[in-house]
Design an enzyme around this catalytic site. Structure first.
Site, PDB file in Angstrom:
ATOM      1  N   VAL A 164       0.854  -1.182   0.000  1.00 61.83           N
ATOM      2  CA  VAL A 164       0.000   0.000   0.000  1.00 61.83           C
ATOM      3  C   VAL A 164       0.895   1.239   0.000  1.00 61.83           C
ATOM      4  O   VAL A 164       1.567   1.520   0.990  1.00 61.83           O
ATOM      5  CB  VAL A 164      -0.944   0.009   1.227  1.00 61.83           C
ATOM      6  CG1 VAL A 164      -1.867   1.214   1.177  1.00 61.83           C
ATOM      7  CG2 VAL A 164      -1.751  -1.279   1.292  1.00 61.83           C
ATOM      8  N   HIS A 170      -6.289   7.543   1.726  1.00 54.60           N
ATOM      9  CA  HIS A 170      -6.817   6.278   1.210  1.00 54.60           C
ATOM     10  C   HIS A 170      -5.923   5.099   1.590  1.00 54.60           C
ATOM     11  O   HIS A 170      -6.416   4.024   1.948  1.00 54.60           O
ATOM     12  CB  HIS A 170      -6.961   6.370  -0.314  1.00 54.60           C
ATOM     13  CG  HIS A 170      -7.518   5.148  -0.951  1.00 54.60           C
ATOM     14  ND1 HIS A 170      -8.845   4.790  -0.838  1.00 54.60           N
ATOM     15  CD2 HIS A 170      -6.937   4.184  -1.704  1.00 54.60           C
ATOM     16  CE1 HIS A 170      -9.055   3.661  -1.491  1.00 54.60           C
ATOM     17  NE2 HIS A 170      -7.908   3.279  -2.029  1.00 54.60           N
TER      18      HIS A 170
END
Length: 143
Positions: free
Chosen positions: A70, A77
């Site tokens: 990520v 987000h």
């Protein structure tokens, strides 16, 4: 003790990084005498829990390793994705009584940091193998 059978769920988002993580994880499993017997690739880290659940429902693996990356963007987000995936993965481990380990790097890192953290996959594989063995030993003691 028979070979530990691992499932691996790999996010395809940031595939250049998760590909390296997948290869390292498989090599480390072999080094530890375990076997990655099943792999499901999903679009992104947020999608990992549903595949983990399917794998645990089938019951053919001793543990599942979740692999993802990520990377920080313009919004928060990345934090939302990582937190929710990690929480659901932990919930599934408890629900099915099998280790589900976290080989997800991020949030809050850029591409360079992500590349430097590909060894998170090895750590997750090692944790899965150790936990399977220790839980089996614990079960055997209580018999």
């Amino acid at each position: 003790m028979e070979k530990v059978k691992l499932g691996m769920v790999v996010a395809e988002f940031n595939r250049d990084i998760t590909y390296m993580m997948e290869i390292l994880g498989k090599e480390h499993a072999e080094f530890l005498g375990a076997e990655v017997s099943e792999v499901i690739r999903v679009p992104g880290t947020f999608d990992i829990p549903i595949a983990v659940k399917k794998m645990l429902e089938k019951g053919r693996v001793d543990a599942v390793v979740a692999i993802g990356c990520v990377i920080e963007g313009e919004t928060e987000h990345d934090e939302i994705v990582a937190q929710h995936a990690a929480r659901k993965i932990m919930d599934l481990s408890l629900e099915y009584g099998k280790p589900v380990t976290l080989g997800i790097s991020g949030p809050g890192m850029g591409r360079i940091a992500a590349t430097e953290r590909v060894d998170y996959a090895k750590r997750a594989v090692e944790a899965a193998v150790k936990l399977v063995k220790r839980l089996k030993e614990y079960d055997a003691e209580g018999s």
